[in-house]
Design a protein around this motif. Structure first.
Motif, PDB file in Angstrom:
ATOM      1  N   ILE A 119     -38.857  -9.747 -23.745  1.00  0.00           N
ATOM      2  CA  ILE A 119     -37.547  -8.666 -23.608  1.00  0.00           C
ATOM      3  C   ILE A 119     -36.624  -9.757 -22.776  1.00  0.00           C
ATOM      4  O   ILE A 119     -37.235 -10.033 -21.377  1.00  0.00           O
ATOM      5  CB  ILE A 119     -38.056  -7.770 -22.472  1.00  0.00           C
ATOM      6  CG1 ILE A 119     -38.814  -6.893 -23.572  1.00  0.00           C
ATOM      7  CG2 ILE A 119     -36.788  -6.556 -22.419  1.00  0.00           C
ATOM      8  CD1 ILE A 119     -39.739  -6.134 -22.318  1.00  0.00           C
ATOM      9  N   ALA A 144     -34.436   0.889 -21.184  1.00  0.00           N
ATOM     10  CA  ALA A 144     -35.752   0.100 -21.761  1.00  0.00           C
ATOM     11  C   ALA A 144     -36.801  -0.288 -21.536  1.00  0.00           C
ATOM     12  O   ALA A 144     -37.916  -0.270 -21.635  1.00  0.00           O
ATOM     13  CB  ALA A 144     -34.761  -1.112 -22.467  1.00  0.00           C
ATOM     14  N   LYS A 152     -39.064   1.985 -20.328  1.00  0.00           N
ATOM     15  CA  LYS A 152     -40.579   3.107 -21.653  1.00  0.00           C
ATOM     16  C   LYS A 152     -40.902   1.945 -21.698  1.00  0.00           C
ATOM     17  O   LYS A 152     -42.090   2.490 -21.839  1.00  0.00           O
ATOM     18  CB  LYS A 152     -39.355   2.534 -23.202  1.00  0.00           C
ATOM     19  CG  LYS A 152     -38.206   3.774 -23.198  1.00  0.00           C
ATOM     20  CD  LYS A 152     -37.615   4.027 -23.861  1.00  0.00           C
ATOM     21  CE  LYS A 152     -36.580   5.608 -24.232  1.00  0.00           C
ATOM     22  NZ  LYS A 152     -35.709   5.285 -25.139  1.00  0.00           N
ATOM     23  N   VAL A 153     -40.951   0.165 -21.230  1.00  0.00           N
ATOM     24  CA  VAL A 153     -41.810  -0.639 -21.371  1.00  0.00           C
ATOM     25  C   VAL A 153     -42.526  -0.784 -20.350  1.00  0.00           C
ATOM     26  O   VAL A 153     -43.906  -0.465 -20.853  1.00  0.00           O
ATOM     27  CB  VAL A 153     -40.663  -2.465 -21.583  1.00  0.00           C
ATOM     28  CG1 VAL A 153     -42.140  -3.230 -21.465  1.00  0.00           C
ATOM     29  CG2 VAL A 153     -40.395  -1.802 -22.798  1.00  0.00           C
ATOM     30  N   LEU A 170     -35.601  -7.160 -27.451  1.00  0.00           N
ATOM     31  CA  LEU A 170     -36.900  -7.353 -28.139  1.00  0.00           C
ATOM     32  C   LEU A 170     -37.544  -7.878 -29.209  1.00  0.00           C
ATOM     33  O   LEU A 170     -37.137  -7.172 -30.058  1.00  0.00           O
ATOM     34  CB  LEU A 170     -37.810  -6.388 -27.677  1.00  0.00           C
ATOM     35  CG  LEU A 170     -37.266  -5.194 -26.460  1.00  0.00           C
ATOM     36  CD1 LEU A 170     -35.834  -3.883 -26.668  1.00  0.00           C
ATOM     37  CD2 LEU A 170     -38.378  -4.065 -25.629  1.00  0.00           C
ATOM     38  N   ALA A 172     -35.777  -6.173 -32.044  1.00  0.00           N
ATOM     39  CA  ALA A 172     -35.298  -4.583 -31.218  1.00  0.00           C
ATOM     40  C   ALA A 172     -34.189  -4.689 -30.466  1.00  0.00           C
ATOM     41  O   ALA A 172     -33.789  -5.849 -29.056  1.00  0.00           O
ATOM     42  CB  ALA A 172     -36.158  -3.312 -30.831  1.00  0.00           C
ATOM     43  N   ASP A 216     -32.931   1.316 -29.060  1.00  0.00           N
ATOM     44  CA  ASP A 216     -34.636   2.370 -28.854  1.00  0.00           C
ATOM     45  C   ASP A 216     -35.016   2.623 -29.821  1.00  0.00           C
ATOM     46  O   ASP A 216     -36.252   3.791 -29.704  1.00  0.00           O
ATOM     47  CB  ASP A 216     -34.337   3.930 -27.418  1.00  0.00           C
ATOM     48  CG  ASP A 216     -34.070   3.339 -26.401  1.00  0.00           C
ATOM     49  OD1 ASP A 216     -33.881   2.189 -25.809  1.00  0.00           O
ATOM     50  OD2 ASP A 216     -33.618   3.962 -25.396  1.00  0.00           O
ATOM     51  N   LYS A 264     -36.266   1.145 -32.156  1.00  0.00           N
ATOM     52  CA  LYS A 264     -38.252   0.306 -32.970  1.00  0.00           C
ATOM     53  C   LYS A 264     -38.788   0.158 -31.942  1.00  0.00           C
ATOM     54  O   LYS A 264     -39.595  -0.708 -32.093  1.00  0.00           O
ATOM     55  CB  LYS A 264     -37.328  -0.925 -33.212  1.00  0.00           C
ATOM     56  CG  LYS A 264     -36.697  -1.442 -35.065  1.00  0.00           C
ATOM     57  CD  LYS A 264     -36.207  -2.528 -35.388  1.00  0.00           C
ATOM     58  CE  LYS A 264     -35.639  -2.194 -36.274  1.00  0.00           C
ATOM     59  NZ  LYS A 264     -35.024  -3.802 -36.903  1.00  0.00           N
ATOM     60  N   MET A 265     -38.359   0.713 -30.556  1.00  0.00           N
ATOM     61  CA  MET A 265     -39.456   0.595 -29.536  1.00  0.00           C
ATOM     62  C   MET A 265     -41.097   0.703 -29.967  1.00  0.00           C
ATOM     63  O   MET A 265     -41.909   0.490 -29.558  1.00  0.00           O
ATOM     64  CB  MET A 265     -39.278   1.259 -28.008  1.00  0.00           C
ATOM     65  CG  MET A 265     -39.709   0.920 -26.936  1.00  0.00           C
ATOM     66  SD  MET A 265     -39.269  -0.813 -26.012  1.00  0.00           S
ATOM     67  CE  MET A 265     -37.418  -0.184 -25.228  1.00  0.00           C
ATOM     68  N   GLU A 266     -40.880   2.562 -30.375  1.00  0.00           N
ATOM     69  CA  GLU A 266     -42.079   2.588 -30.758  1.00  0.00           C
ATOM     70  C   GLU A 266     -42.850   1.969 -32.096  1.00  0.00           C
ATOM     71  O   GLU A 266     -43.689   1.952 -31.485  1.00  0.00           O
ATOM     72  CB  GLU A 266     -42.199   3.923 -31.340  1.00  0.00           C
ATOM     73  CG  GLU A 266     -43.149   5.006 -31.413  1.00  0.00           C
ATOM     74  CD  GLU A 266     -42.512   6.650 -32.512  1.00  0.00           C
ATOM     75  OE1 GLU A 266     -43.360   6.915 -33.525  1.00  0.00           O
ATOM     76  OE2 GLU A 266     -42.160   6.853 -31.748  1.00  0.00           O
TER      77      GLU A 266
END
Length: 172
Positions: A55, A67, A70-71, A133, A146, A149, A151-153
């Motif tokens: 990251i 981000a 969320k991580v 990321l 990414a 957000d 592509k975080m999933e």
């Protein structure tokens, strides 16, 4: 003065368009950055049996804060992943950022926090913007890149799959 302003505008536009045209490298490049204790950390220091999540963030970036929150919420899923945080910021800024937005990452022996004091990350990894990321396979191939957000999933689904497969092979 107007001529100089026009030239600077054209140069800045060229720079922005060039950055947008870059693609992240399809493999984990050789790198060497400094840990916060000033020791060197290289690509070869990573566990080659695990996925690697890198990251790249800036402590003043609003998107980076979102981000990292969320991580941080998904930290438990990263137990079998090399986690590397890279910033151009000084230690004090990194510390303030992580203690507020990513407290599970600060003072964590399973997380490597790196400072890019020589400004080598951008030419090596070709990020488009903050945050960036990168999820790499154990073979060092880029699985997902990414810079927002959306592509975080996908990143966490791939990590979950890798963790599940590792558990399956360990139980055989």
């Amino acid at each position: 003065m107007t001529m100089m302003k026009n030239i600077l505008t054209v140069l800045m536009l060229f720079f922005v368009l060039t950055l947008e045209a870059q693609e992240p490298t399809p493999y984990l490049p050789d790198f060497e950055f400094q840990k916060l204790d000033s020791t060197s950390f290289k690509r070869t220091d990573l566990d080659s049996t695990k996925n690697t999540l890198i990251i790249f963030f800036d402590a003043t970036c609003g998107h980076c804060k979102d981000a990292m929150i969320k991580v941080n919420k998904n930290y438990e899923k990263l137990y079998n992943t090399n986690v590397v945080l890279v910033s151009l910021d000084v230690e004090k800024s990194i510390h303030m950022f992580l203690t507020e937005f990513g407290p599970k990452f600060w003072n964590n022996s399973k997380v490597t926090i790196l400072h890019d004091g020589k400004y080598e990350f951008v030419p090596l990894f070709n990020p488009k913007r903050y945050p960036s990321l990168y999820l790499y396979s154990p073979k060092r191939d880029l699985l997902v890149y990414a810079n927002n957000d959306d592509k975080m999933e996908e990143i966490f689904k791939l990590i979950d799959t890798a963790n599940h497969n590792q558990k399956k092979s360990a139980s055989k």
